[in-house]
Enzyme design. Sequence first.
Site, PDB file in Angstrom:
ATOM      1  N   GLU A 419      28.916   0.392  12.633  1.00 55.28           N
ATOM      2  CA  GLU A 419      28.672  -0.837  11.996  1.00 55.28           C
ATOM      3  C   GLU A 419      27.387  -0.611  11.126  1.00 55.28           C
ATOM      4  OE1 GLU A 419      29.144  -4.334  14.286  1.00 55.28           O
ATOM      5  OE2 GLU A 419      30.413  -3.447  15.946  1.00 55.28           O
ATOM      6  N   GLY A 420      27.450   0.254  10.097  1.00 54.27           N
ATOM      7  CA  GLY A 420      26.320   0.421   9.451  1.00 54.27           C
ATOM      8  C   GLY A 420      25.305   1.182   9.763  1.00 54.27           C
TER       9      GLY A 420
END
Length: 771
Positions: A419-420
């Site tokens: 997620e990043g």
Amino acid sequence: MAKKMMPKISETERVALGCGSVGFDGDIFTGSPSLKHLVDTYTPGLSAEEQSFLDVECQELCNICDDFEVINNSDLPAEAWQYLRDKGFFAMKIPKEWGGKGFSTAAVSAVLMKVGTKCADANATIAVPNSLGPGELLARYGTPEQQAYFLPRLASGQLIPCFGLTGPHSGSDATSLIGSYGTVEERGGVLGVKATFRKRYITLAPVAGVVGVGFDLQDPNGLLGEVGKTGFSVALLEREHEGLRMGPRHVPLVSAFMNGTVEGDDVWIPMDHILGGQEKCGFGWHMFVECLAEGRGVSLPAGSVAAAKGLVTGVGAYCRVRKQFKVPIAEFGGIQEVLARMGSQSLICVAGADLMNCIIDNHEAPMVISSIMKQSCTERGRRIILDGMDVLGGAGICRGDMNFASSAYLSVPIAITVEGANIMTRSFQIMGQGITRCHPHMVPLIESLSSEEKDAPQVFRKQFFKMVGHVFENLGLSIGRGLKSSVSTALRSDSAYKNGSKLVSHHEQQMLRLSANLAFSADLALLLGGRLKFEELLLGRLADAMGAIYLGHAVLWHYEKRKGTMGSAQGESGLEAATEHAMMTLEHEGQVALQEAAANFPSPLGKLGGLLMNAGCAPLGNLTRPYSMPGDVLTKEVASKLTHPSQLRDLFQENVFVSGEQGDRVTELIKALPVCVEADKIASSLRKDKRQATSSEQETLDLAESMRDAIVQVNVYDQHGPQERMEAGYERPALAQTANWDGGVPSFAQDGKSSVADWEGKTKQSSQLAA
């Protein structure tokens, strides 16, 4: 000139500026955030139903999942999968009217945290359907027909969901959608999309019954008309959908949670399969961003809190039980330093997560704070895990059911990445969004520059002068608060933190000082214009400062909410000491980040920018940089509280899975701690009084010794690896080669004397030849 200076805003960035919400992150950029507002607005807590689920269903799931066996088998047991479905673990965020639990964000976080203390793979399996799974997206954006069909099936567990976003070329820029595209077409009078997509790293894809697929929608023939638009769109596809390929697995290190690919070529998707229907075509970015706050800001930090609480509970007890040189290792200064650091970093994670949960439950979607939580909590979680492994030594690296730390150690790189990636989140997202989205004047300023309205120049001038006022206001606050805080810190007693009111008051002032520093520094950074979005080293350092400010306020908020529940006189529970340690750490982090940002201020301002920044943040140089890391006395006090029965230990032990069964290492450590503490007191008294132990004292000493002996043991296996376990008659190659060396090697007992004689003969012959 202003238009030339401003960075070019892409359509994606423009949409992002309108997504989510701004709350306390915006307060930080004013330079004067309010701790009182946090305390008055957000109160943590679970309903009776949620607490019961945590105590009963969560406890049973943890009993079912043997973490070591889950990893060895690369999957949860069938019993666990059925229990997850039957008890609604995949439907905690689905509203009750559709058959879901309708739980609060705080409850979901608590479930993920407790399960994470037993089995990281079960935590990951539960997290996706309750954050970025299609369930919550359907509840928010689905058509009535989609909701009626999918939500009951998701709530019952019939369909396991996943969300397909990241592609091979996306990396942390998940919304780039490279390789995933669709074209609006009409077939047999039905409007739809012909889509091709390549997705990877999709958690639950190998077992999911429905997937939300993100793709870039194009409409070259204008078939959408006035309903919907092009751009990022989401399709809902069941596993049997023609052309959809799901099933192959990735293997994320040694983790067992299901993760794999979602692919399709020229897949026909009727328009009623687009999430939200035709009118939501092109609306995927809004959906993604507003739901991402929960995935990044709640699910991943919950995993870090699980690791933090579990390790502080277990390692703290282990240090008192484990002896070396006849002394509990808890008495070693190096161990105390590490333990105190683990404790204060864990408190930071716990406080940040509790406050974030409350913010989400208040129907806010703060994108910047969620990025801070993702990056900071997973990074701090990694440090806690590494520290815990250092203390445990061999007990931490020998895998098996006696090792309560290895699973967290092996899985933490995944949390850092998903997620990043943290590098990008820190150096781009936090301040890249914060400095525009959260600044009190930047959004209207940007909008006025791109507006074609007649009054746009007037709006620009108004916002520009407000911004100039913002600069000088925070310059004055920075200097004034900086001088005041430097004096108050220098004159403050080392034991002042034992008074809770003074503890909060002092550190609140330091947070206000750092907030004004950051607001002024952010305004200076905006003078870089379009170059700012490429100055990631500067943005990363400012992100560190902003993270320290948010988390500092979270720690003070947490103290205010918990101080009356600790059951001890103020200053004795350990909460004050841990809070002081955490706040000193965060203040030092913020100070260093701003100092390094000024020292490396980029061109074209360069040294001038750094000079101006230092003038505001530290007008008297190091005299106005008063923050230092915690001292040894405080470090020893925090470490002592973590290695003795205390309210601080109880706080960290809350919601940690403890089976109560013999053989569970955390249970054994918790039971052994008070016994070993008492035994050490008895031993000290015997040495001091030079006497023999009474019968009851001897019983305690013997019990402690037996507990210590059991706890220092690690797993050992007669057979390890698939070949040894499964191949009949398998012999380790090294042993087989030794046995067959030159037709077989006799043992020393058989051939020792002849070997010596042979060697002496060869040595004598060699000497004669040399002569």
